[in-house]
Design an enzyme around this catalytic site. Sequence first.
Site, PDB file in Angstrom:
ATOM      1  N   LYS A 297     -22.996  17.853  -8.337  1.00 38.29           N
ATOM      2  CA  LYS A 297     -23.114  17.472  -6.933  1.00 38.29           C
ATOM      3  C   LYS A 297     -24.483  17.877  -6.405  1.00 38.29           C
ATOM      4  CE  LYS A 297     -18.199  17.959  -5.821  1.00 38.29           C
ATOM      5  NZ  LYS A 297     -17.961  16.573  -5.391  1.00 38.29           N
ATOM      6  N   ARG A 371      -9.051  11.875 -10.246  1.00 38.39           N
ATOM      7  CA  ARG A 371      -8.200  10.787 -10.742  1.00 38.39           C
ATOM      8  C   ARG A 371      -7.796  11.012 -12.204  1.00 38.39           C
ATOM      9  NH1 ARG A 371     -12.661   6.515  -9.149  1.00 38.39           N
ATOM     10  NH2 ARG A 371     -12.879   8.158  -7.580  1.00 38.39           N
TER      11      ARG A 371
END
Length: 523
Positions: A297, A371
């Site tokens: 990130k 996910r």
Amino acid sequence: MSALTLSTSSPATLRADAVVVGVTKGSPEGRPPAVAAGGEAVDKAFGGKLAATLETLGATGGEGETTKVPAPSGMKAPLVLAVGLGAAPAKGSSYDAETLRRAAGAAARALAGSKKAALALPVEGAESVAALAEGALLGAYSFTDYRGDDTAKTGKPAKSAKAAQAETARSAPLAEVAILGAKPRDKAHKAAAERAEVLADAVARARDLINTPSNDLTPAAFVAEAQDAAKEHGLKIEVLDEKALAKGGYGGILGVGVGSEQPPRLVRIAYAPAKAKKSLALVGKGITYDSGGISLKPAGHNETMKSDMSGAAAVFATVVAAARLQLDVKVTGWLALAENMPSGSATRPGDVLTMYSGKTVEVLNTDAEGRLVLGDALTRACEESPDAVVDIATLTGAMVVALGNRTFGIMANDDAFRSAVQESADEAGEPSWPMPLPSELRAAIDSPVADIKNVGDRMGGGLLAGVFLREFLSEGTTWAHLDIAGPAFNESAPFGYTPKGGTGSGVRTMLRLAERTADGEVL
């Protein structure tokens, strides 16, 4: 958590640190603010001039506005706190539950450090008792586990004893809330208050976990919390460690956790009453820290990533609350726990993982990790053939772009069930919005080397995540997906009954859905 009592005492004669009254907003035609129902005795103590006094002090009656006024002689409490309720309801109508929740929450926050507050706010029945109790208890929440005095940190006091004591008092939550006008012997009022205590405790449980820093809340530490709660409340619990995950073929969870020194876990925690006719499976994303992995990130996006386990915290808290309320519905929670870190052993962009379902996934972005853990957990949850599956996750920044910081998105493969989830959220007081699952998006996750890839086109990213998750459901499974990336962690100032930090988003919605399922309203 703050103590809660119901009382029929007059607000003018009850001993408390403060009495809270409601104030309605003045009209555009020049009508001044007015004292709301429940505050009549307090207004009388002011000689009928409480509204005028508040207006002089600048109070408008706007929602969430709080104004403190010294109590007049004759009142037992030394302070009156006026909280804005917004516009008065139409004649013959009542205040909606959320208005009362937020007013009570704002009052509880404003009175932090006080020993007792009496709420002289509108009470018209059990529903308003529930709303006031929920709002006050949720608003009184405070996370102080990591606050220490200066002596402990430096070896010498940096503040006077008086200043330190005052600071401690300010940080402490309101100790006791009395709801005036609520009847302690009324069965409906009493039941509403008891449910509110369980609900607020469940939300606080989730908030505490979310606010705990990642160096203390590892996957193993989360498991320990779940095991303690399971023992206390008679829940069935099963924990798959990294060896069991490898043996079982849980490639998604392992692929996310492989880069960390803290190994992943999959937890099954279940409340299964003998008389239950329906079953719900709740699946929560539990990334205890999300660096993004190799797809690191950017600066400025890491500081709140301890909150990436908010979905698992909400699931865990909901299962415990269902057990405490003894709902006639089976509720099974699945906590997909991992830490997503970059290292020499981490999954790389371009790697292919074999999921628990047998489906292969090309991982093109290791920061789309939620996910992956959810995919494994969803497949496993479906094996037990529940009547419905709900997953909840801080899944995509795209959902925050679409709906903002206070509203979560709902996707589902069944329109009626999606509506039921949204109705449950509305009743619980949690803002939500139905989102589609466009069939044309499926082609965007086709992979040239695997069955699917974990990312696709940038546009519609929040919807695409739902399309990905749908791939891991058993045929015929009724399913809904809650993306709580926006409301799960409040980085702004507190408002209503919502604190800064972890919010416990989704707990109230899922608990209300479980109640409605137990009552035969859903499924």
